[in-house]
Design a protein around this motif. Structure first.
Motif, PDB file in Angstrom:
ATOM      1  N   GLU A 140       0.995  -1.107  -0.189  1.00 46.28           N
ATOM      2  CA  GLU A 140      -0.078  -0.142   0.139  1.00 46.28           C
ATOM      3  C   GLU A 140       0.954   1.248   0.013  1.00 46.28           C
ATOM      4  OE1 GLU A 140      -3.827  -1.180   2.493  1.00 46.28           O
ATOM      5  OE2 GLU A 140      -2.137  -0.638   3.732  1.00 46.28           O
ATOM      6  N   VAL A 141       0.362   2.312  -0.544  1.00 46.51           N
ATOM      7  CA  VAL A 141       0.970   3.807  -0.336  1.00 46.51           C
ATOM      8  C   VAL A 141      -0.273   4.408   0.121  1.00 46.51           C
ATOM      9  CG1 VAL A 141       1.865   5.699  -1.652  1.00 46.51           C
ATOM     10  CG2 VAL A 141       2.250   3.260  -2.584  1.00 46.51           C
ATOM     11  N   LYS A 142       0.214   5.022   1.299  1.00 43.82           N
ATOM     12  CA  LYS A 142      -0.393   5.920   1.990  1.00 43.82           C
ATOM     13  C   LYS A 142      -0.071   7.443   2.157  1.00 43.82           C
ATOM     14  CE  LYS A 142      -2.193   2.104   4.945  1.00 43.82           C
ATOM     15  NZ  LYS A 142      -2.459   1.808   6.278  1.00 43.82           N
ATOM     16  N   ASP A 143      -1.025   8.335   2.253  1.00 50.62           N
ATOM     17  CA  ASP A 143      -0.754   9.768   2.495  1.00 50.62           C
ATOM     18  C   ASP A 143      -0.305  10.073   3.827  1.00 50.62           C
ATOM     19  OD1 ASP A 143      -3.155  10.192   3.587  1.00 50.62           O
ATOM     20  OD2 ASP A 143      -3.581  11.234   1.894  1.00 50.62           O
ATOM     21  N   ASN A 144      -0.179  11.100   4.443  1.00 52.26           N
ATOM     22  CA  ASN A 144       0.245  11.460   5.733  1.00 52.26           C
ATOM     23  C   ASN A 144      -1.108  11.451   6.356  1.00 52.26           C
ATOM     24  OD1 ASN A 144       2.202  12.206   7.556  1.00 52.26           O
ATOM     25  ND2 ASN A 144       1.780  14.064   7.553  1.00 52.26           N
ATOM     26  N   SER A 145      -2.100  11.451   5.888  1.00 46.28           N
ATOM     27  CA  SER A 145      -3.550  11.142   6.806  1.00 46.28           C
ATOM     28  C   SER A 145      -3.887   9.668   7.009  1.00 46.28           C
ATOM     29  CB  SER A 145      -4.787  11.965   6.069  1.00 46.28           C
ATOM     30  OG  SER A 145      -4.428  13.311   5.965  1.00 46.28           O
ATOM     31  N   GLY A 146      -3.069   8.775   6.067  1.00 51.77           N
ATOM     32  CA  GLY A 146      -3.420   7.366   6.127  1.00 51.77           C
ATOM     33  C   GLY A 146      -4.269   6.764   5.165  1.00 51.77           C
ATOM     34  N   ILE A 147      -4.767   7.610   4.165  1.00 51.58           N
ATOM     35  CA  ILE A 147      -5.579   7.376   2.977  1.00 51.58           C
ATOM     36  C   ILE A 147      -4.792   6.577   2.147  1.00 51.58           C
ATOM     37  CG2 ILE A 147      -6.904   8.352   0.999  1.00 51.58           C
ATOM     38  CD1 ILE A 147      -7.561  10.707   2.830  1.00 51.58           C
ATOM     39  N   VAL A 148      -5.339   5.565   1.756  1.00 50.60           N
ATOM     40  CA  VAL A 148      -4.478   4.569   0.835  1.00 50.60           C
ATOM     41  C   VAL A 148      -4.775   5.092  -0.765  1.00 50.60           C
ATOM     42  CG1 VAL A 148      -4.487   2.135  -0.090  1.00 50.60           C
ATOM     43  CG2 VAL A 148      -5.262   2.580   2.384  1.00 50.60           C
ATOM     44  N   LEU A 149      -3.683   5.396  -1.248  1.00 52.05           N
ATOM     45  CA  LEU A 149      -3.622   5.905  -2.471  1.00 52.05           C
ATOM     46  C   LEU A 149      -3.550   4.825  -3.655  1.00 52.05           C
ATOM     47  CD1 LEU A 149      -1.345   9.226  -1.930  1.00 52.05           C
ATOM     48  CD2 LEU A 149      -3.839   8.937  -2.062  1.00 52.05           C
ATOM     49  N   TYR A 150      -2.765   3.676  -3.064  1.00 58.26           N
ATOM     50  CA  TYR A 150      -2.530   2.522  -3.976  1.00 58.26           C
ATOM     51  C   TYR A 150      -2.513   1.335  -3.212  1.00 58.26           C
ATOM     52  CZ  TYR A 150      -0.127  -0.851  -7.127  1.00 58.26           C
ATOM     53  OH  TYR A 150       0.258  -1.561  -7.875  1.00 58.26           O
ATOM     54  N   LYS A 151      -3.268   0.110  -3.708  1.00 51.44           N
ATOM     55  CA  LYS A 151      -2.934  -1.164  -2.926  1.00 51.44           C
ATOM     56  C   LYS A 151      -2.960  -2.245  -3.941  1.00 51.44           C
ATOM     57  CE  LYS A 151      -5.392  -3.817   0.708  1.00 51.44           C
ATOM     58  NZ  LYS A 151      -6.302  -3.750   1.640  1.00 51.44           N
ATOM     59  N   GLU A 152      -2.293  -3.433  -3.574  1.00 52.59           N
ATOM     60  CA  GLU A 152      -1.905  -4.351  -4.329  1.00 52.59           C
ATOM     61  C   GLU A 152      -1.726  -5.598  -3.469  1.00 52.59           C
ATOM     62  OE1 GLU A 152       1.056  -6.380  -7.871  1.00 52.59           O
ATOM     63  OE2 GLU A 152       0.795  -3.945  -7.702  1.00 52.59           O
ATOM     64  N   VAL A 153      -2.226  -6.875  -4.130  1.00 52.04           N
ATOM     65  CA  VAL A 153      -2.388  -7.974  -3.262  1.00 52.04           C
ATOM     66  C   VAL A 153      -1.498  -9.004  -4.185  1.00 52.04           C
ATOM     67  CG1 VAL A 153      -3.401  -9.753  -2.171  1.00 52.04           C
ATOM     68  CG2 VAL A 153      -4.401  -7.583  -1.969  1.00 52.04           C
ATOM     69  N   ASN A 154      -0.564  -9.568  -3.662  1.00 50.63           N
ATOM     70  CA  ASN A 154       0.112 -10.650  -4.339  1.00 50.63           C
ATOM     71  C   ASN A 154       0.712 -11.844  -3.604  1.00 50.63           C
ATOM     72  OD1 ASN A 154       2.015 -11.712  -6.358  1.00 50.63           O
ATOM     73  ND2 ASN A 154       2.260  -9.653  -7.015  1.00 50.63           N
ATOM     74  N   THR A 155       0.670 -12.839  -4.115  1.00 56.63           N
ATOM     75  CA  THR A 155       1.180 -14.291  -3.446  1.00 56.63           C
ATOM     76  C   THR A 155       2.439 -14.656  -4.156  1.00 56.63           C
ATOM     77  OG1 THR A 155      -0.266 -15.315  -4.766  1.00 56.63           O
ATOM     78  CG2 THR A 155      -1.089 -14.833  -2.676  1.00 56.63           C
ATOM     79  N   ALA A 156       2.851 -14.125  -5.176  1.00 56.31           N
ATOM     80  CA  ALA A 156       4.092 -14.590  -5.879  1.00 56.31           C
ATOM     81  C   ALA A 156       5.199 -13.622  -5.814  1.00 56.31           C
ATOM     82  CB  ALA A 156       3.563 -15.193  -7.117  1.00 56.31           C
ATOM     83  N   ASP A 157       6.368 -14.097  -6.122  1.00 51.89           N
ATOM     84  CA  ASP A 157       7.494 -13.074  -6.469  1.00 51.89           C
ATOM     85  C   ASP A 157       7.002 -11.939  -7.578  1.00 51.89           C
ATOM     86  OD1 ASP A 157       8.835 -14.850  -5.101  1.00 51.89           O
ATOM     87  OD2 ASP A 157      10.345 -15.185  -6.670  1.00 51.89           O
ATOM     88  N   PHE A 158       7.295 -10.643  -6.871  1.00 52.02           N
ATOM     89  CA  PHE A 158       6.744  -9.515  -7.893  1.00 52.02           C
ATOM     90  C   PHE A 158       7.851  -8.474  -7.966  1.00 52.02           C
ATOM     91  CE2 PHE A 158       5.540  -6.286  -4.994  1.00 52.02           C
ATOM     92  CZ  PHE A 158       5.248  -6.801  -3.820  1.00 52.02           C
ATOM     93  N   ALA A 159       7.892  -7.604  -9.039  1.00 50.30           N
ATOM     94  CA  ALA A 159       8.619  -6.318  -9.011  1.00 50.30           C
ATOM     95  C   ALA A 159       7.553  -5.204  -9.641  1.00 50.30           C
ATOM     96  CB  ALA A 159       9.842  -6.655  -9.796  1.00 50.30           C
ATOM     97  N   LYS A 160       7.414  -4.147  -9.144  1.00 45.72           N
ATOM     98  CA  LYS A 160       6.661  -3.161  -9.650  1.00 45.72           C
ATOM     99  C   LYS A 160       7.066  -1.786  -9.478  1.00 45.72           C
ATOM    100  CE  LYS A 160       2.248  -1.863 -10.402  1.00 45.72           C
ATOM    101  NZ  LYS A 160       1.271  -2.366 -11.171  1.00 45.72           N
ATOM    102  N   VAL A 161       7.263  -0.755 -10.188  1.00 45.82           N
ATOM    103  CA  VAL A 161       7.926   0.460 -10.075  1.00 45.82           C
ATOM    104  C   VAL A 161       6.419   1.396  -9.873  1.00 45.82           C
ATOM    105  CG1 VAL A 161       8.720   2.553 -11.521  1.00 45.82           C
ATOM    106  CG2 VAL A 161       9.727  -0.055 -11.691  1.00 45.82           C
ATOM    107  N   LEU A 162       6.557   2.018  -8.719  1.00 50.51           N
ATOM    108  CA  LEU A 162       5.491   2.875  -8.399  1.00 50.51           C
ATOM    109  C   LEU A 162       6.302   4.366  -8.673  1.00 50.51           C
ATOM    110  CD1 LEU A 162       4.499   1.600  -5.084  1.00 50.51           C
ATOM    111  CD2 LEU A 162       3.349   1.035  -7.141  1.00 50.51           C
ATOM    112  N   ASP A 163       5.174   5.214  -9.548  1.00 52.98           N
ATOM    113  CA  ASP A 163       5.796   6.418  -9.947  1.00 52.98           C
ATOM    114  C   ASP A 163       4.827   7.620  -9.056  1.00 52.98           C
ATOM    115  OD1 ASP A 163       6.211   8.925 -11.171  1.00 52.98           O
ATOM    116  OD2 ASP A 163       5.597   8.194 -13.278  1.00 52.98           O
TER     117      ASP A 163
END
Length: 121
Positions: A58-81
């Motif tokens: 998850e990516v959260k802002d300073n208020s705790g609001i979730v801006l991005y969420k992903e669920v994974n069960t395998a190896d992964f790589a992701k670039v977050l911009d």
């Protein structure tokens, strides 16, 4: 709709902001290896290997609001911009089972002033 816009903002956008962050590795969450690495500017590569359970990113802002969420069960790589996000503190949260690791990233814009003088003829 607001979440959809927030996700689009995270994954797209161009900005001239700077970020203070180093490469970070989170190890030993149920035997998995999780890394957050600054790729360039405000792009961060999040990788996980040896996952044995469902992992939430998850990516959260300073208020705790979730801006991005992903669920994974395998190896992964992701670039977050994060380049289109406003200045402030954001947290990347990696959760497996009942264990969580957080890494705070601060985005701030730096402005440089260049002054010069030219003698009149």
């Amino acid at each position: 709709m607001k979440k959809l816009i927030a996700i689009a903002v995270i994954l797209m956008g161009v900005s001239t902001t700077a970020v203070q962050a180093d490469d970070h590795m989170f190890v030993n969450i149920i035997g998995s290896e999780l890394k957050v690495k600054n790729v360039e500017g405000l792009k961060f590569k999040v990788t996980a290997a040896n996952l044995v359970e469902r992992t939430y990113i998850e990516v959260k802002d300073n208020s705790g609001i979730v801006l991005y969420k992903e669920v994974n069960t395998a190896d992964f790589a992701k670039v977050l911009d994060l380049s289109s996000l406003e200045d402030g503190k954001y947290t990347i949260v990696l959760t497996t089972g009942d264990k969580a690791v957080e890494k705070t990233i601060e985005i701030k814009t730096e402005t440089t002033v260049v002054r010069s003088a030219v003698a009149a003829k």
